[in-house]
Design a protein around this motif. Structure first.
Motif, PDB file in Angstrom:
ATOM      1  N   THR A 299       0.867  -1.106   0.042  1.00 24.69           N
ATOM      2  CA  THR A 299       0.018   0.149   0.027  1.00 24.69           C
ATOM      3  C   THR A 299       0.941   1.169  -0.066  1.00 24.69           C
ATOM      4  O   THR A 299       0.522   2.140  -0.720  1.00 24.69           O
ATOM      5  CB  THR A 299      -0.914   0.039   1.162  1.00 24.69           C
ATOM      6  OG1 THR A 299      -1.661  -1.164   1.317  1.00 24.69           O
ATOM      7  CG2 THR A 299      -1.897   1.190   1.193  1.00 24.69           C
ATOM      8  N   LEU A 300       1.955   1.305   0.885  1.00 28.48           N
ATOM      9  CA  LEU A 300       2.905   2.362   1.153  1.00 28.48           C
ATOM     10  C   LEU A 300       3.549   2.768  -0.371  1.00 28.48           C
ATOM     11  O   LEU A 300       3.764   4.088  -0.728  1.00 28.48           O
ATOM     12  CB  LEU A 300       3.802   2.093   1.963  1.00 28.48           C
ATOM     13  CG  LEU A 300       3.454   2.709   3.604  1.00 28.48           C
ATOM     14  CD1 LEU A 300       4.639   2.145   4.599  1.00 28.48           C
ATOM     15  CD2 LEU A 300       3.175   3.920   3.536  1.00 28.48           C
ATOM     16  N   GLN A 301       3.720   1.686  -1.142  1.00 26.69           N
ATOM     17  CA  GLN A 301       4.598   1.881  -2.306  1.00 26.69           C
ATOM     18  C   GLN A 301       3.660   2.538  -3.336  1.00 26.69           C
ATOM     19  O   GLN A 301       3.972   3.406  -3.961  1.00 26.69           O
ATOM     20  CB  GLN A 301       5.129   0.452  -2.806  1.00 26.69           C
ATOM     21  CG  GLN A 301       6.171   0.614  -3.749  1.00 26.69           C
ATOM     22  CD  GLN A 301       6.697  -0.827  -4.195  1.00 26.69           C
ATOM     23  OE1 GLN A 301       6.159  -1.880  -3.569  1.00 26.69           O
ATOM     24  NE2 GLN A 301       7.510  -0.927  -5.120  1.00 26.69           N
ATOM     25  N   GLU A 302       2.415   2.326  -3.237  1.00 27.41           N
ATOM     26  CA  GLU A 302       1.090   2.880  -4.171  1.00 27.41           C
ATOM     27  C   GLU A 302       1.055   4.303  -3.803  1.00 27.41           C
ATOM     28  O   GLU A 302       1.230   5.241  -4.668  1.00 27.41           O
ATOM     29  CB  GLU A 302       0.014   2.187  -4.033  1.00 27.41           C
ATOM     30  CG  GLU A 302      -0.092   0.857  -4.675  1.00 27.41           C
ATOM     31  CD  GLU A 302       0.623   0.875  -6.214  1.00 27.41           C
ATOM     32  OE1 GLU A 302       0.074   1.664  -6.889  1.00 27.41           O
ATOM     33  OE2 GLU A 302       1.367   0.182  -6.569  1.00 27.41           O
ATOM     34  N   LEU A 303       0.922   4.813  -2.457  1.00 25.19           N
ATOM     35  CA  LEU A 303       0.996   6.021  -1.767  1.00 25.19           C
ATOM     36  C   LEU A 303       1.816   6.917  -1.989  1.00 25.19           C
ATOM     37  O   LEU A 303       1.645   7.829  -2.172  1.00 25.19           O
ATOM     38  CB  LEU A 303       0.339   5.913  -0.309  1.00 25.19           C
ATOM     39  CG  LEU A 303      -0.565   5.019   0.111  1.00 25.19           C
ATOM     40  CD1 LEU A 303      -0.698   5.107   1.566  1.00 25.19           C
ATOM     41  CD2 LEU A 303      -2.136   5.763  -0.509  1.00 25.19           C
ATOM     42  N   ARG A 304       3.042   6.387  -2.076  1.00 28.30           N
ATOM     43  CA  ARG A 304       4.375   7.161  -2.417  1.00 28.30           C
ATOM     44  C   ARG A 304       4.372   7.786  -3.897  1.00 28.30           C
ATOM     45  O   ARG A 304       5.143   8.551  -4.289  1.00 28.30           O
ATOM     46  CB  ARG A 304       5.597   6.372  -2.398  1.00 28.30           C
ATOM     47  CG  ARG A 304       6.092   6.115  -0.794  1.00 28.30           C
ATOM     48  CD  ARG A 304       7.520   5.430  -0.675  1.00 28.30           C
ATOM     49  NE  ARG A 304       7.702   5.237   0.448  1.00 28.30           N
ATOM     50  CZ  ARG A 304       8.361   6.149   1.337  1.00 28.30           C
ATOM     51  NH1 ARG A 304       8.638   7.316   1.003  1.00 28.30           N
ATOM     52  NH2 ARG A 304       8.607   5.727   2.656  1.00 28.30           N
ATOM     53  N   ARG A 305       3.354   7.172  -4.842  1.00 24.04           N
ATOM     54  CA  ARG A 305       3.503   7.588  -6.274  1.00 24.04           C
ATOM     55  C   ARG A 305       3.280   9.069  -6.072  1.00 24.04           C
ATOM     56  O   ARG A 305       2.161   9.465  -5.721  1.00 24.04           O
ATOM     57  CB  ARG A 305       2.452   6.644  -6.954  1.00 24.04           C
ATOM     58  CG  ARG A 305       2.929   5.493  -7.480  1.00 24.04           C
ATOM     59  CD  ARG A 305       1.820   4.691  -8.276  1.00 24.04           C
ATOM     60  NE  ARG A 305       2.120   3.518  -8.321  1.00 24.04           N
ATOM     61  CZ  ARG A 305       2.882   2.865  -9.235  1.00 24.04           C
ATOM     62  NH1 ARG A 305       3.580   3.540  -9.904  1.00 24.04           N
ATOM     63  NH2 ARG A 305       3.016   1.297  -9.071  1.00 24.04           N
ATOM     64  N   PRO A 306       3.874   9.891  -7.164  1.00 21.01           N
ATOM     65  CA  PRO A 306       3.658  11.185  -7.143  1.00 21.01           C
ATOM     66  C   PRO A 306       2.411  11.529  -7.525  1.00 21.01           C
ATOM     67  O   PRO A 306       1.729  10.855  -8.336  1.00 21.01           O
ATOM     68  CB  PRO A 306       4.442  11.832  -8.280  1.00 21.01           C
ATOM     69  CG  PRO A 306       5.694  10.467  -8.690  1.00 21.01           C
ATOM     70  CD  PRO A 306       5.074   9.485  -8.074  1.00 21.01           C
ATOM     71  N   GLY A 307       1.530  12.562  -6.966  1.00 22.70           N
ATOM     72  CA  GLY A 307       0.489  13.007  -7.356  1.00 22.70           C
ATOM     73  C   GLY A 307      -0.650  12.296  -6.379  1.00 22.70           C
ATOM     74  O   GLY A 307      -1.780  12.722  -6.665  1.00 22.70           O
ATOM     75  N   THR A 308      -0.331  11.313  -5.734  1.00 22.42           N
ATOM     76  CA  THR A 308      -1.514  10.657  -5.126  1.00 22.42           C
ATOM     77  C   THR A 308      -2.170  11.434  -4.183  1.00 22.42           C
ATOM     78  O   THR A 308      -3.652  11.474  -4.268  1.00 22.42           O
ATOM     79  CB  THR A 308      -0.869   9.445  -3.982  1.00 22.42           C
ATOM     80  OG1 THR A 308      -0.066   8.487  -4.787  1.00 22.42           O
ATOM     81  CG2 THR A 308      -1.736   8.794  -3.200  1.00 22.42           C
ATOM     82  N   TYR A 309      -1.727  12.092  -3.404  1.00 23.48           N
ATOM     83  CA  TYR A 309      -2.480  13.099  -2.290  1.00 23.48           C
ATOM     84  C   TYR A 309      -3.123  14.213  -2.915  1.00 23.48           C
ATOM     85  O   TYR A 309      -4.239  14.520  -2.661  1.00 23.48           O
ATOM     86  CB  TYR A 309      -1.532  13.269  -1.147  1.00 23.48           C
ATOM     87  CG  TYR A 309      -1.341  12.275  -0.079  1.00 23.48           C
ATOM     88  CD1 TYR A 309      -2.069  11.899   0.833  1.00 23.48           C
ATOM     89  CD2 TYR A 309      -0.340  11.542  -0.241  1.00 23.48           C
ATOM     90  CE1 TYR A 309      -2.011  10.763   1.540  1.00 23.48           C
ATOM     91  CE2 TYR A 309       0.194  10.222   0.210  1.00 23.48           C
ATOM     92  CZ  TYR A 309      -0.748   9.904   1.408  1.00 23.48           C
ATOM     93  OH  TYR A 309      -0.630   8.870   2.121  1.00 23.48           O
ATOM     94  N   GLU A 310      -2.433  14.781  -3.821  1.00 20.67           N
ATOM     95  CA  GLU A 310      -3.020  15.879  -4.890  1.00 20.67           C
ATOM     96  C   GLU A 310      -4.238  15.422  -5.404  1.00 20.67           C
ATOM     97  O   GLU A 310      -5.149  15.934  -5.326  1.00 20.67           O
ATOM     98  CB  GLU A 310      -1.971  16.333  -5.850  1.00 20.67           C
ATOM     99  CG  GLU A 310      -0.764  17.076  -5.505  1.00 20.67           C
ATOM    100  CD  GLU A 310       0.309  16.348  -5.003  1.00 20.67           C
ATOM    101  OE1 GLU A 310       0.293  15.043  -4.984  1.00 20.67           O
ATOM    102  OE2 GLU A 310       1.220  16.715  -4.793  1.00 20.67           O
ATOM    103  N   GLY A 311      -4.208  14.162  -5.865  1.00 21.18           N
ATOM    104  CA  GLY A 311      -5.671  13.505  -6.572  1.00 21.18           C
ATOM    105  C   GLY A 311      -6.576  13.206  -5.584  1.00 21.18           C
ATOM    106  O   GLY A 311      -7.834  13.716  -5.645  1.00 21.18           O
ATOM    107  N   LEU A 312      -6.364  12.808  -4.282  1.00 17.58           N
ATOM    108  CA  LEU A 312      -7.345  12.733  -3.305  1.00 17.58           C
ATOM    109  C   LEU A 312      -7.850  14.030  -2.927  1.00 17.58           C
ATOM    110  O   LEU A 312      -9.117  13.978  -2.819  1.00 17.58           O
ATOM    111  CB  LEU A 312      -6.722  11.996  -2.219  1.00 17.58           C
ATOM    112  CG  LEU A 312      -6.397  10.369  -1.873  1.00 17.58           C
ATOM    113  CD1 LEU A 312      -5.850  10.072  -0.545  1.00 17.58           C
ATOM    114  CD2 LEU A 312      -7.663   9.698  -1.998  1.00 17.58           C
ATOM    115  N   PHE A 313      -7.056  14.901  -2.824  1.00 16.27           N
ATOM    116  CA  PHE A 313      -7.418  16.285  -2.182  1.00 16.27           C
ATOM    117  C   PHE A 313      -8.361  16.893  -3.451  1.00 16.27           C
ATOM    118  O   PHE A 313      -9.527  17.424  -2.892  1.00 16.27           O
ATOM    119  CB  PHE A 313      -6.368  17.052  -1.902  1.00 16.27           C
ATOM    120  CG  PHE A 313      -5.987  16.799  -0.535  1.00 16.27           C
ATOM    121  CD1 PHE A 313      -5.346  15.860  -0.019  1.00 16.27           C
ATOM    122  CD2 PHE A 313      -6.398  17.707   0.646  1.00 16.27           C
ATOM    123  CE1 PHE A 313      -4.963  15.593   1.203  1.00 16.27           C
ATOM    124  CE2 PHE A 313      -5.947  17.547   1.938  1.00 16.27           C
ATOM    125  CZ  PHE A 313      -5.616  16.461   2.266  1.00 16.27           C
TER     126      PHE A 313
END
Ligand SMILES: Cc1ncc(COP(=O)(O)O)c(C=O)c1O
Length: 414
Positions: A299-313
């Motif tokens: 899961t962490l490996q996926e969350l580390r992908r650039p843009g993950t949190y920007e997309g969620l927000f």
């Protein structure tokens, strides 16, 4: 199964039994598909059955699952947590959020030699006796803040060691901290209390005062950990606690929770301290099992992908704004609170900043809102909407359309 179905939204006309999930969709055994914002109550940050998690866990499973002993995945995960969570000098694994908040309080008592803990009215910290006090299910809170037990069966002595403060009221909180300071082992708080963000300066001042008074500050990041940022709410709000409990966001639905924090406090779990008499017992048969740790690493490996949190927000922000706009247009008083990855509407005229404001909102309309969405195939808890990386633009558009329809239906119902 005496407690039956878990939430009212899946009883009565909407009773369902889950068959499975994929991405942001859930299917019941009758073949109905639901757009899922319940997301297992938060853990499915990548959606159901994310291929990278399924692959990693399947491979790991062929080597067994649980050994009681330290294993490679647990060590690797501890290193990842130490790198990502600001307060995490040392890391311990448990299985549920309740276990970690329970152990965090015990750790704080051992470290300080004090007995009491301060929590905030309306905050939820799980199912153990010290946590089930004046939480969000407190319907008759009385004039002063609790402690009000939220369950039968809690020993009456427990409440004597729990001090309850009003969320976002700095003056009262500081007064209580100074009044009980010499007896307080810990302050435990949800940095985003349910969906109520901290007022500007609130967390910062609590940090200062707890440091001054030698009280252990615990952030319950069971929901916010890895959801608001890789480093959780402590990274997002920029305040570092002494201990943190992190759970739901990290392992795509596999049972694991983390207690982490300052080495001098966490070291009470070191068995070498047995002789000193200040050793904290903290163990569990499944704690640190390799399947959950493997799921977390994937899961962490996926969350580390650039843009993950920007997309969620970005997706969450569209939903929060769209919901507010739909209700405004239909003339329904509604306040949407939270942060974009986890938010909720309150059907209230007044701004909602603390637990007492929450009580002023209309619960019947909230229930109706949830049911009307379910009529349109959209599933949420009675509380939050949880956004995942699996929710795409098409699903967001579909939800915005449903918000407009539901707002009109609510207005028509009066
Ligand atoms: C903030 C918070 N703390 C603790 C818990 C308890 O976690 P668990 O259900 O894993 O025991 C929850 C569960 O929703 C939670 O939201």
């Amino acid at each position: 199964m005496p407690s039956g179905v878990r939430t009212p939204s899946t009883s009565g006309a909407h009773a369902m039994v889950v068959d499975g999930g994929h991405g942001c969709w859930l299917r019941d055994v009758s073949g109905n598909e639901y757009l899922d914002y319940l997301m297992g109550s938060g853990p499915l940050l990548l959606g159901h059955a994310h291929p990278a998690v399924v692959e990693a866990v399947s491979q790991r499973l062929s080597k067994g699952s649980s050994y009681l002993m330290v294993n490679e995945s647990a060590i690797e995960l501890a290193e990842e947590v130490a790198q990502t969570v600001p307060c995490a000098e040392k890391v311990a694994f448990n299985n549920s959020g309740s276990e970690s908040t329970f152990f965090a309080l015990r750790m704080a008592r051992a470290f300080t030699g004090r007995e009491k803990t301060l929590k905030f009215e309306g905050a939820f910290h799980g199912m153990h006796d010290y946590a089930l006090m004046s939480n969000q299910w407190t319907h008759a809170p009385g004039e002063a803040q609790g402690p009000v037990p939220n369950s039968a069966g809690i020993a009456s002595g427990i409440g004597k060691d729990v001090v309850v403060a009003p969320w976002n009221d700095l003056e009262t909180t500081e007064r209580l901290l100074r009044k009980h300071g010499a007896e307080l082992a810990a302050v435990i708080l949800e940095p985003l209390q349910r969906t109520l963000p901290p007022a500007p300066g609130f967390l910062e001042r609590i940090r200062e005062v707890t440091r001054e008074l030698g009280i252990v500050l615990i952030f319950d990041e069971v929901v916010t950990g890895y959801r608001l940022a890789l480093g959780g709410a402590q990274e997002y709000y920029g305040v570092t606690p002494d201990l943190a409990t992190v759970c739901k966001g990290i392992a795509s639905g596999f049972p694991i929770s983390i207690l982490c924090g300052r080495a001098d406090i966490m070291d009470h779990a070191d068995p070498q301290r047995l002789a000193q008499g200040d050793h904290v017992r903290m163990t569990g048969t499944f704690s640190g099992n390799s399947l959950s740790c493997t799921a977390a690493l994937a899961t962490l490996q996926e969350l580390r992908r650039p843009g993950t949190y920007e997309g969620l927000f970005e997706k969450g922000r569209r939903l929060m704004d769209g919901l507010t706009e739909a209700m405004n247009r239909a003339g329904i008083p509604c306040q949407v609170t939270g942060e974009p990855p986890a938010f909720q509407p309150w059907f209230s005229e007044a701004v909602v900043q603390d637990f007492r404001d929450m009580l002023k909102a209309d619960p019947a309309r909230s229930m109706q809102f949830t049911e009307l969405l379910l009529d349109r195939g959209i599933l949420k808890a009675h509380e939050k909407f949880f956004i995942s990386t699996a929710h795409g633009e098409a699903e967001i558009d579909l939800t915005l359309e449903a918000y407009r329809e539901v707002a009109e239906a609510l207005a028509a119902a009066g």
